[in-house]
Design an enzyme around this catalytic site. Structure first.
Site, PDB file in Angstrom:
ATOM      1  N   CYS B 305       0.803  -1.223   0.000  1.00 55.82           N
ATOM      2  CA  CYS B 305       0.000   0.000   0.000  1.00 55.82           C
ATOM      3  C   CYS B 305       0.839   1.279   0.000  1.00 55.82           C
ATOM      4  O   CYS B 305       0.550   2.225  -0.724  1.00 55.82           O
ATOM      5  CB  CYS B 305      -1.005  -0.005   1.143  1.00 55.82           C
ATOM      6  SG  CYS B 305      -0.298  -0.356   2.746  1.00 55.82           S
ATOM      7  N   ASP B 429      -7.587   5.374  -1.488  1.00 54.47           N
ATOM      8  CA  ASP B 429      -7.181   4.156  -0.783  1.00 54.47           C
ATOM      9  C   ASP B 429      -6.410   3.214  -1.708  1.00 54.47           C
ATOM     10  O   ASP B 429      -6.965   2.694  -2.670  1.00 54.47           O
ATOM     11  CB  ASP B 429      -8.442   3.457  -0.256  1.00 54.47           C
ATOM     12  CG  ASP B 429      -8.104   2.389   0.767  1.00 54.47           C
ATOM     13  OD1 ASP B 429      -6.951   1.909   0.753  1.00 54.47           O
ATOM     14  OD2 ASP B 429      -8.996   2.043   1.569  1.00 54.47           O
ATOM     15  N   HIS B 431      -5.555   0.252  -1.162  1.00 56.37           N
ATOM     16  CA  HIS B 431      -5.830  -1.166  -0.913  1.00 56.37           C
ATOM     17  C   HIS B 431      -6.866  -1.755  -1.859  1.00 56.37           C
ATOM     18  O   HIS B 431      -7.185  -2.933  -1.776  1.00 56.37           O
ATOM     19  CB  HIS B 431      -6.311  -1.366   0.533  1.00 56.37           C
ATOM     20  CG  HIS B 431      -5.343  -0.839   1.531  1.00 56.37           C
ATOM     21  ND1 HIS B 431      -5.423   0.441   2.042  1.00 56.37           N
ATOM     22  CD2 HIS B 431      -4.241  -1.392   2.088  1.00 56.37           C
ATOM     23  CE1 HIS B 431      -4.438   0.636   2.879  1.00 56.37           C
ATOM     24  NE2 HIS B 431      -3.697  -0.449   2.922  1.00 56.37           N
TER      25      HIS B 431
END
Lengths: 331, 472
Positions: B305, B429, B431
């Site tokens: 990440c 994000d 992820h």
């Protein structure tokens, strides 16, 4: 199903006249228009001219080069929309042998003519060429086609049908077109032969632009599959004015500036026209035929101008030699 | 910048005309002045071509053709000089329309925020009427130079909804003529001996009210060698001299030209800002691409990440023109950390996590970008960092990487009220493991506004705030 040929009935009269003359085998060209569908139109037949010096003794031996050269010249002179579709022969020789002769002729003719084309073949181009064998005694007529793009192709039977007034109501599409071309000549050689080569390359680039250009008919951009004569009276000759819009290829040359031995330019206008058959022709066909006429008209004109230049140069060279001779004599 | 203004150009329609023009002439002398004269004459000829009745503009993917110099004559007949420009749009056949039958209902809900672009092609009519002269062939035999190239004309005009075709096409024609002048200038300016460079037009979207402007650069000359020109442009348009606006990487990307690399650009643009009492929105400036798990055939699910967040930051620096370096891969990031002595050689190719400090080191090593580190000992403290974060987006405008005890994220902006202290964070994000589906990404909050309870209230956080170089 083989191809079908709708033939102007004057061709029948022409052929039977030739049959009556009965002077050994006669060859000639079949002229007309290719339609992308299964049926083409033959509007004219023209025999290969007799060689002046040739005696009847030449007899059965066919002069292939003579036939092809005739085809080349005729093809250059044809109005737009018409082309040499194939060859005919009038002979009482056995049908099998004749077919071999016709096959050779039709391939040779097509090869020579297409070698002069500056345009790229289109996907919908028909590659079948027609051959016609007429036996002067029995008047038996055999029509066959060959796929001239396939060297291994064999004869396919085709339908040959006479009809009156085949081309009496063909439409005409025409335009006046401006040419403005500037081509560099190589640095080291500027002879006329080189000029021919350079001009041909220049013409090829230009012809590509014409081919990919936009064609408007009577001021409108018609969808390809539109029927050209839709909504108009049938059997009435229509005339259309075309407009061509072009754009140069977006070529990025690495050498923006090159050495050259000079340049040659072609500037001026030509008039171009193409005839289109009357059996529900598509806009696409009219566009293709007109563009091809534009290209071949300009190419032929340039060729003529070059030949003129070549002749005048030869004369000048002759003069130069003469004056040199005069000078030597005076000494 | 308080609100990203790349959306401000939404109103009205952009007319963009492109098309090559042939520039051809024989240069009989290598004397610089004489060469310039011939080249200028050739440009003049092109300008008169563009102003002639032969000049035609065709609307791409439509039957619409316009002759701007023949009283703005147009085909089909329905189009007249007084037709509104926007009405041309209905003649254009788009791919969307072709497949509209199947999924129109679903797609309509999210109309693309992009401005309408009408693409036109510059063409020349070669057919004529009136008196014509037969072709003449003329030959010049002289050792000389031959100049032959095509000029990649590319002009844009922004129209308002009340502009008629007549007005818009007059502007377009002015733009074309002007561009030929600019090209002439650039060609002559960069002529060295007998070497010529092709002039290349580029469009740049400047902050409102300047909008879209066009500059002509000589092809092949790097941005660094064009600093003088770029400085002049900054002055001309009164732009700050610490922010690049006219590097090639800044060139405007037209809304109808998809990015070929497949990454999504600025997905946050489709989101609606949160409304806070007396709140203002402070956002990342310029363009970044969204990097996340599983992209580039790289299975980094569970450990990559921070690498992805770093990639998003690098993509920002690349697309703002600060660096020509492409976005680094995981391996290149690891190698950079080995090179600076932060990690052992065995780190390269491993699946080890990195944090904000490593991100700072890599930015410094690969892009020569320095970063500030903000340390927050408890997630709950982040709620009080509104002023600092807002300030960052105002002055630096770069995406922030946030990591620490837990997962890494990218912060793209904050909505913050100076009076109440209320704050929301715009989060990207890394992820996310799915495909580049903007609708899914924004609906499911992979890119979205988060309240302060988004952060683990007890965990510590390190924020890496990249500082953009002050250059043009």
């Amino acid at each position: 199903m083989g191809r079908g040929y709708i033939v102007e009935d004057t061709v029948e009269g022409y052929v039977s006249k030739l049959c009556e003359q009965q002077v050994g085998p006669v060859t000639g060209l079949l002229i007309g228009q290719v339609n992308s569908t299964q049926r083409d139109f033959v509007v004219m037949a023209t025999r290969t001219p007799q060689k002046e010096e040739s005696t009847a003794a030449a007899g059965n031996a066919l002069d292939k080069e003579w036939v092809t050269e005739h085809a080349r010249q005729v093809s250059r002179m044809l109005p737009g929309g018409l082309s040499v579709l194939g060859v005919f022969i009038i002979t009482d020789t056995d049908a099998k042998d004749t077919l071999t002769t016709l096959r050779q002729l039709v391939f040779a003719v097509e090869n020579l003519i297409s070698s002069e084309h500056l345009w790229n073949p289109a996907d919908d181009d028909v590659t079948d060429c027609v051959t016609l064998h007429v036996n002067p005694k029995t008047r038996k007529t055999v029509c066959r086609t060959f796929d001239v793009k396939d060297p291994k192709s064999t004869a396919k039977p085709a339908d040959w049908k006479y009809q009156s007034g085949v081309c009496s109501s063909w439409s005409m599409v025409s335009c006046c077109l401006n040419v403005d071309m500037l081509v560099p000549l190589p640095d080291n050689r500027t002879s006329t032969e080189n000029m021919d080569k350079c001009l041909k390359e220049g013409l090829k680039v230009w012809a590509d632009q014409i081919q990919s250009g936009i064609c408007l008919i009577d001021g409108k951009k018609l969808p390809e599959d539109t029927e050209l004569t839709a909504g108009q009276k049938r059997n009435v000759r229509q005339t259309y004015t075309a407009q061509l819009l072009i754009t140069p290829d977006d070529q990025r040359l690495t050498d923006v500036v090159q050495r050259c031995g000079g340049s040659v330019s072609v500037r001026g206008a030509i008039h171009s026209r193409a005839y289109v058959h009357s059996n529900k022709p598509k806009a696409r066909l009219a566009e293709k035929l007109l563009k091809r006429d534009v290209v071949s008209t300009v190419a032929t004109r340039v060729q003529m101008l070059l030949e003129e230049l070549l002749i005048s140069e030869e004369e000048k060279g002759h003069c130069a030699a003469l004056s040199l001779y005069v000078l030597t004599c005076q000494r | 910048m308080v609100v990203a203004d790349s959306q401000a150009s939404d109103t009205g329609t952009i007319l963009r005309v492109r098309g090559p023009l042939e520039l051809k002439c024989r240069l009989d002398s290598t004397d610089a002045l004489l060469m310039q004269k011939v080249i200028s004459t050739t440009f003049e000829t092109l300008r008169s071509q563009v102003k002639s009745e032969s000049c035609v503009l065709t609307v791409c993917d439509s039957p619409v053709i316009i002759w701007p110099n023949r009283g703005v004559h147009a085909t089909p007949e329905e189009i007249t000089p007084n037709t509104l420009c926007e009405e041309i749009l209905q003649w254009i056949q788009t791919d969307e329309q072709e497949s509209a039958g199947k999924r129109s209902a679903k797609k309509k809900s999210r109309k693309s925020p992009a401005a309408n672009v009408i693409n036109l092609r510059l063409m020349m009519e070669v057919t004529k009427t009136g008196p014509l002269s037969a072709p003449i062939l003329s030959r010049t035999v002289q050792k000389s130079l031959f100049l032959s190239t095509t000029l990649p004309m590319d002009c844009v005009v922004r129209t308002t909804c009340s502009d008629t075709i007549k007005e818009a096409f007059e502007h377009l024609l002015e733009a074309l003529t002007h561009q030929l002048c600019e090209m002439e200038k650039v060609t002559l300016q960069h002529m060295k001996g007998t070497t010529l460079l092709v002039p290349e037009p580029l469009h740049f979207l400047l902050p409102e009210p300047k909008g879209l402007v066009t500059a002509v650069y000589p092809a092949g000359v790097p941005d660094s060698q064009l600093e003088t020109q770029r400085k002049e442009l900054h002055q001309q348009f009164e732009l700050p001299d610490d922010w690049p606006y006219f590097r090639r990487a800044n060139a405007y990307h037209f809304p109808n030209e998809p990015y070929k690399d497949g990454y999504l650009r600025n997905p946050h643009l489709v989101l609606t800002h949160p409304t806070l009492d007396n709140g203002k929105v402070y956002l990342v400036q310029g363009i970044y691409s969204y990097h996340h798990y599983m992209q580039d055939h790289m299975d980094d699910n569970g450990w990559g990440c921070a690498y992805r967040s770093l990639q998003t930051i690098c993509s920002w620096f690349q697309q703002q023109g600060y660096t020509e370096r492409s976005v680094p891969t995981h391996k290149e990031i690891q190698q950079a950390l080995v090179d600076v002595g932060d990690k052992q050689g065995s780190f390269v190719g491993s699946r080890q996590w990195i944090g904000s400090i490593e991100v700072q080191a890599v930015l410094n090593q690969l892009l020569e970008v320095t970063s500030k580190i903000m340390f927050v000992s408890q997630g709950s403290e982040l709620a009080s960092k509104g002023r600092e974060l807002a300030n960052h987006f105002l002055t630096e405008g770069t995406p922030i990487m946030i990591g620490g005890g837990v997962l890494a994220h990218t912060i793209l902006g904050v909505a913050w009220s100076e009076t109440t202290g209320q704050i929301r964070y715009l989060i990207l994000d890394p992820h996310y493991t799915g495909a580049e589906d903007l609708q899914l990404i924004t609906d499911k909050g992979w890119c979205g506004w988060k309240s302060p309870d988004f952060w683990d209230q007890t965990a510590y956080y390190n924020l890496c705030l990249p500082q953009r170089p002050k250059t043009i």
